[in-house]
Write a protein that holds these residues in place. Sequence first.
Motif, PDB file in Angstrom:
ATOM      1  N   MET A   1       0.844  -1.180   0.000  1.00  0.00           N
ATOM      2  CA  MET A   1       0.000   0.000   0.000  1.00  0.00           C
ATOM      3  C   MET A   1       0.892   1.247   0.000  1.00  0.00           C
ATOM      4  SD  MET A   1      -2.674   1.211   2.932  1.00  0.00           S
ATOM      5  CE  MET A   1      -4.300   1.018   2.321  1.00  0.00           C
ATOM      6  N   PRO A   2       0.667   2.173  -0.957  1.00  0.00           N
ATOM      7  CA  PRO A   2       1.507   3.379  -1.015  1.00  0.00           C
ATOM      8  C   PRO A   2       1.242   4.282   0.192  1.00  0.00           C
ATOM      9  CG  PRO A   2      -0.300   3.520  -2.599  1.00  0.00           C
ATOM     10  CD  PRO A   2      -0.356   2.150  -1.998  1.00  0.00           C
ATOM     11  N   PRO A   3       2.225   5.099   0.570  1.00  0.00           N
ATOM     12  CA  PRO A   3       2.021   6.009   1.700  1.00  0.00           C
ATOM     13  C   PRO A   3       0.935   7.038   1.375  1.00  0.00           C
ATOM     14  CG  PRO A   3       4.119   6.448   0.616  1.00  0.00           C
ATOM     15  CD  PRO A   3       3.536   5.225  -0.034  1.00  0.00           C
ATOM     16  N   LEU A   4       0.271   7.499   2.416  1.00  0.00           N
ATOM     17  CA  LEU A   4      -0.781   8.504   2.240  1.00  0.00           C
ATOM     18  C   LEU A   4      -0.178   9.845   1.840  1.00  0.00           C
ATOM     19  CD1 LEU A   4      -3.039   7.752   5.331  1.00  0.00           C
ATOM     20  CD2 LEU A   4      -3.491   7.171   2.946  1.00  0.00           C
ATOM     21  N   LYS A   5      -0.864  10.526   0.965  1.00  0.00           N
ATOM     22  CA  LYS A   5      -0.466  11.869   0.556  1.00  0.00           C
ATOM     23  C   LYS A   5      -1.312  12.855   1.371  1.00  0.00           C
ATOM     24  CE  LYS A   5      -0.258  14.904  -3.453  1.00  0.00           C
ATOM     25  NZ  LYS A   5      -0.656  15.069  -4.854  1.00  0.00           N
ATOM     26  N   LEU A   6      -0.703  13.444   2.410  1.00  0.00           N
ATOM     27  CA  LEU A   6      -1.419  14.354   3.300  1.00  0.00           C
ATOM     28  C   LEU A   6      -1.025  15.801   3.025  1.00  0.00           C
ATOM     29  CD1 LEU A   6      -1.117  12.439   6.699  1.00  0.00           C
ATOM     30  CD2 LEU A   6      -2.977  12.365   5.026  1.00  0.00           C
ATOM     31  N   ARG A   7      -2.004  16.678   3.022  1.00  0.00           N
ATOM     32  CA  ARG A   7      -1.771  18.121   2.901  1.00  0.00           C
ATOM     33  C   ARG A   7      -1.372  18.627   4.280  1.00  0.00           C
ATOM     34  NH1 ARG A   7      -0.335  22.754   0.774  1.00  0.00           N
ATOM     35  NH2 ARG A   7      -1.904  24.388   0.643  1.00  0.00           N
ATOM     36  N   HIS A   8      -0.226  19.294   4.386  1.00  0.00           N
ATOM     37  CA  HIS A   8       0.219  19.823   5.669  1.00  0.00           C
ATOM     38  C   HIS A   8      -0.366  21.213   5.871  1.00  0.00           C
ATOM     39  CE1 HIS A   8       3.694  20.868   8.604  1.00  0.00           C
ATOM     40  NE2 HIS A   8       2.589  20.555   9.224  1.00  0.00           N
ATOM     41  N   SER A   9      -1.048  21.396   6.985  1.00  0.00           N
ATOM     42  CA  SER A   9      -1.666  22.680   7.321  1.00  0.00           C
ATOM     43  C   SER A   9      -1.264  23.103   8.727  1.00  0.00           C
ATOM     44  CB  SER A   9      -3.196  22.584   7.255  1.00  0.00           C
ATOM     45  OG  SER A   9      -3.616  22.349   5.933  1.00  0.00           O
ATOM     46  N   VAL A  10      -1.326  24.398   8.958  1.00  0.00           N
ATOM     47  CA  VAL A  10      -1.067  24.956  10.281  1.00  0.00           C
ATOM     48  C   VAL A  10      -2.299  25.740  10.711  1.00  0.00           C
ATOM     49  CG1 VAL A  10       1.453  25.048  10.159  1.00  0.00           C
ATOM     50  CG2 VAL A  10       0.119  26.929   9.209  1.00  0.00           C
ATOM     51  N   ARG A  11      -2.589  25.696  11.996  1.00  0.00           N
ATOM     52  CA  ARG A  11      -3.730  26.423  12.551  1.00  0.00           C
ATOM     53  C   ARG A  11      -3.305  27.100  13.836  1.00  0.00           C
ATOM     54  NH1 ARG A  11      -7.821  26.332   9.580  1.00  0.00           N
ATOM     55  NH2 ARG A  11      -8.073  24.673   8.070  1.00  0.00           N
ATOM     56  N   ALA A  12      -3.930  28.224  14.140  1.00  0.00           N
ATOM     57  CA  ALA A  12      -3.592  28.991  15.337  1.00  0.00           C
ATOM     58  C   ALA A  12      -4.728  28.925  16.344  1.00  0.00           C
ATOM     59  CB  ALA A  12      -3.305  30.446  14.991  1.00  0.00           C
ATOM     60  N   TRP A  34     -16.950  25.517  12.724  1.00  0.00           N
ATOM     61  CA  TRP A  34     -16.125  26.589  13.282  1.00  0.00           C
ATOM     62  C   TRP A  34     -14.747  26.007  13.563  1.00  0.00           C
ATOM     63  CZ3 TRP A  34     -17.431  31.667  13.694  1.00  0.00           C
ATOM     64  CH2 TRP A  34     -18.768  31.991  13.514  1.00  0.00           C
ATOM     65  N   VAL A  35     -13.708  26.586  12.945  1.00  0.00           N
ATOM     66  CA  VAL A  35     -12.348  26.068  13.072  1.00  0.00           C
ATOM     67  C   VAL A  35     -11.368  27.200  13.368  1.00  0.00           C
ATOM     68  CG1 VAL A  35     -12.776  24.120  11.516  1.00  0.00           C
ATOM     69  CG2 VAL A  35     -11.871  26.263  10.597  1.00  0.00           C
ATOM     70  N   ALA A  36     -10.209  26.812  13.867  1.00  0.00           N
ATOM     71  CA  ALA A  36      -9.137  27.776  14.118  1.00  0.00           C
ATOM     72  C   ALA A  36      -8.623  28.321  12.787  1.00  0.00           C
ATOM     73  CB  ALA A  36      -8.009  27.101  14.894  1.00  0.00           C
ATOM     74  N   PRO A  37      -8.248  29.602  12.742  1.00  0.00           N
ATOM     75  CA  PRO A  37      -7.705  30.157  11.504  1.00  0.00           C
ATOM     76  C   PRO A  37      -6.410  29.448  11.108  1.00  0.00           C
ATOM     77  CG  PRO A  37      -7.483  31.736  13.317  1.00  0.00           C
ATOM     78  CD  PRO A  37      -8.263  30.569  13.832  1.00  0.00           C
ATOM     79  N   GLY A  38      -6.189  29.376   9.824  1.00  0.00           N
ATOM     80  CA  GLY A  38      -4.980  28.743   9.319  1.00  0.00           C
ATOM     81  C   GLY A  38      -5.220  28.131   7.968  1.00  0.00           C
ATOM     82  N   GLY A  39      -4.230  27.405   7.488  1.00  0.00           N
ATOM     83  CA  GLY A  39      -4.359  26.774   6.187  1.00  0.00           C
ATOM     84  C   GLY A  39      -3.089  26.064   5.792  1.00  0.00           C
ATOM     85  N   GLY A  40      -2.992  25.766   4.527  1.00  0.00           N
ATOM     86  CA  GLY A  40      -1.916  24.942   4.014  1.00  0.00           C
ATOM     87  C   GLY A  40      -0.552  25.600   4.035  1.00  0.00           C
ATOM     88  N   VAL A  41       0.448  24.770   4.265  1.00  0.00           N
ATOM     89  CA  VAL A  41       1.840  25.190   4.173  1.00  0.00           C
ATOM     90  C   VAL A  41       2.244  25.060   2.708  1.00  0.00           C
ATOM     91  CG1 VAL A  41       4.212  24.732   4.926  1.00  0.00           C
ATOM     92  CG2 VAL A  41       2.307  24.376   6.522  1.00  0.00           C
ATOM     93  N   GLU A  42       2.641  26.186   2.115  1.00  0.00           N
ATOM     94  CA  GLU A  42       3.009  26.190   0.694  1.00  0.00           C
ATOM     95  C   GLU A  42       4.445  25.694   0.502  1.00  0.00           C
ATOM     96  OE1 GLU A  42       0.731  26.747  -1.501  1.00  0.00           O
ATOM     97  OE2 GLU A  42      -0.769  27.472  -0.082  1.00  0.00           O
ATOM     98  N   GLU A  43       4.741  25.241  -0.689  1.00  0.00           N
ATOM     99  CA  GLU A  43       6.089  24.770  -1.032  1.00  0.00           C
ATOM    100  C   GLU A  43       7.126  25.836  -0.671  1.00  0.00           C
ATOM    101  OE1 GLU A  43       8.657  22.076  -3.517  1.00  0.00           O
ATOM    102  OE2 GLU A  43       6.501  21.989  -3.582  1.00  0.00           O
ATOM    103  N   GLY A  44       8.160  25.436   0.062  1.00  0.00           N
ATOM    104  CA  GLY A  44       9.237  26.338   0.440  1.00  0.00           C
ATOM    105  C   GLY A  44       8.961  27.167   1.680  1.00  0.00           C
ATOM    106  N   GLU A  45       7.763  27.064   2.248  1.00  0.00           N
ATOM    107  CA  GLU A  45       7.391  27.822   3.437  1.00  0.00           C
ATOM    108  C   GLU A  45       7.652  27.000   4.694  1.00  0.00           C
ATOM    109  OE1 GLU A  45       3.592  30.856   3.376  1.00  0.00           O
ATOM    110  OE2 GLU A  45       3.163  28.741   3.232  1.00  0.00           O
TER     111      GLU A  45
END
Length: 161
Positions: A1-12, A34-45
């Motif tokens: 089974m291939p590894p999962l491709k997860l989107r990395h996000s940060v929230r405050a 209702w969620v904490a503000p935040g979002g995806g970590v972009e390439e190189g960030e």
Amino acid sequence: MPPLKLRHSVRAVVLDEEDRVLLCRCALPGEVVWVAPGGGVEEGESMYEALKRELHEEVGLNFDGPLLHVWQQRLIGSAYARDHDGVLNDYFLVRTSAFEPIGALSGHELAAESITAIRWWGVNEITEYRGPELFGPQNLAAALRALIVEGVPDQPVLIGR
């Protein structure tokens, strides 16, 4: 089974002097959360750069303090991030004085990100809320209480959906 491709996000986890938390209302297909503000970590960030950018864009908060890593959340399912198997959310505590959340993004740009409102919530308000909207994570009130009472954990606490 291939590894999962997860989107990395940060929230405050933005807490004010009254221990109220700043949350964004996200209108998703079939539910409102209702969620904490935040979002995806972009390439190189770095996580720090991503969180600073997201807070500025969504709620207008500019900060230069340390990032205190408090929670981590792993959500599996295609509904969490387009073209991914799920998302990995890293949550960081940000302490600040209360402010009127007005981000750099326009209302139209926020709506494109599914954000339809932003407001401060007390822990008791979250606990006592009986409306149709949800909170993410589902155990948000308990996790906030533990964070406020016990302080920043030595290691990030794994939280559920």
